[in-house]
Design an enzyme around this catalytic site. Structure first.
Site, PDB file in Angstrom:
ATOM      1  N   ARG A 102     -48.423 -85.303  -6.678  1.00  0.00           N
ATOM      2  CA  ARG A 102     -48.852 -85.840  -7.972  1.00  0.00           C
ATOM      3  C   ARG A 102     -47.821 -86.791  -8.569  1.00  0.00           C
ATOM      4  O   ARG A 102     -48.185 -87.797  -9.179  1.00  0.00           O
ATOM      5  CB  ARG A 102     -49.193 -84.710  -8.922  1.00  0.00           C
ATOM      6  CG  ARG A 102     -50.490 -83.999  -8.509  1.00  0.00           C
ATOM      7  CD  ARG A 102     -50.776 -82.819  -9.382  1.00  0.00           C
ATOM      8  NE  ARG A 102     -52.072 -82.226  -9.100  1.00  0.00           N
ATOM      9  CZ  ARG A 102     -52.338 -80.945  -9.264  1.00  0.00           C
ATOM     10  NH1 ARG A 102     -51.398 -80.106  -9.699  1.00  0.00           N
ATOM     11  NH2 ARG A 102     -53.538 -80.482  -9.002  1.00  0.00           N
ATOM     12  N   ASN A 112     -55.526 -86.807 -10.810  1.00  0.00           N
ATOM     13  CA  ASN A 112     -54.279 -86.294 -10.245  1.00  0.00           C
ATOM     14  C   ASN A 112     -54.378 -85.946  -8.757  1.00  0.00           C
ATOM     15  O   ASN A 112     -53.627 -85.136  -8.248  1.00  0.00           O
ATOM     16  CB  ASN A 112     -53.747 -85.120 -11.068  1.00  0.00           C
ATOM     17  CG  ASN A 112     -54.666 -83.917 -11.066  1.00  0.00           C
ATOM     18  OD1 ASN A 112     -55.685 -83.899 -10.390  1.00  0.00           O
ATOM     19  ND2 ASN A 112     -54.303 -82.909 -11.831  1.00  0.00           N
ATOM     20  N   HIS A 115     -56.483 -80.804  -5.878  1.00  0.00           N
ATOM     21  CA  HIS A 115     -56.628 -79.482  -6.507  1.00  0.00           C
ATOM     22  C   HIS A 115     -56.190 -78.439  -5.493  1.00  0.00           C
ATOM     23  O   HIS A 115     -56.471 -78.567  -4.301  1.00  0.00           O
ATOM     24  CB  HIS A 115     -58.094 -79.213  -6.879  1.00  0.00           C
ATOM     25  CG  HIS A 115     -58.370 -77.763  -7.166  1.00  0.00           C
ATOM     26  ND1 HIS A 115     -58.173 -77.211  -8.405  1.00  0.00           N
ATOM     27  CD2 HIS A 115     -58.787 -76.753  -6.347  1.00  0.00           C
ATOM     28  CE1 HIS A 115     -58.471 -75.915  -8.348  1.00  0.00           C
ATOM     29  NE2 HIS A 115     -58.849 -75.615  -7.114  1.00  0.00           N
TER      30      HIS A 115
END
Length: 150
Positions: A102, A112, A115
């Site tokens: 990130r 971003n 996950h």
């Protein structure tokens, strides 16, 4: 062995970062045990992010996750969840450590790139939701050098 769900989000797929994410996780010694490139239905997105349903950003999050393909994956290894979370970096890239996915690639907290499950319970739930039953693990010839205890 611990397993975790990881998803390269639409922004990461569009920017050609699938290989980068896979490479970084493999270099940490983790093993990819399932993967699929797919478009996310609204129903799947809403179920995946159900715990955020009351947040003001929920509608835009669902819109984003369903806007393009994602790369859904299951990774395995000792302490896989914590290794993946450290490799991804903080949710907000402004707070992410240099050298994390990130910090290096995310545009902002909404876009971003990736996950990852935040704990064993969410990993189990997310893997079941996205993949159903994942086949039993396989052994790599290098595992005994990477993980000598097990």
């Amino acid at each position: 062995m611990e397993r975790s769900f990881v998803m390269v989000k639409p922004d990461g797929v569009q920017r050609g970062l699938i290989g980068e994410v896979i490479s970084r996780l493999e270099r940490r010694g983790l093993k990819l045990v399932a993967a699929k490139l797919m478009r996310v239905s609204r129903e799947l997105a809403e179920e995946h992010y159900a715990q955020l349903k009351d947040k003001p950003f929920f509608p835009s999050l669902i819109e984003f996750i369903t806007s393009g393909p994602v790369m859904a994956m299951v990774w395995e290894g000792p302490n896989a969840i914590s290794i993946i979370r450290k490799t991804m970096g903080a949710t907000n890239p402004a707070n992410a450590e240099p050298g994390t996915i990130r910090a290096d690639f995310a545009c902002d907290v909404s876009y971003n790139v990736v996950h990852g499950s935040d704990g064993p319970e969410s990993a189990e739930r997310e893997i079941r939701l996205w993949f159903g039953e994942v086949e039993p693990s396989y052994s790599r010839s290098v595992d005994r050098w990477i993980f000598p205890e097990g």
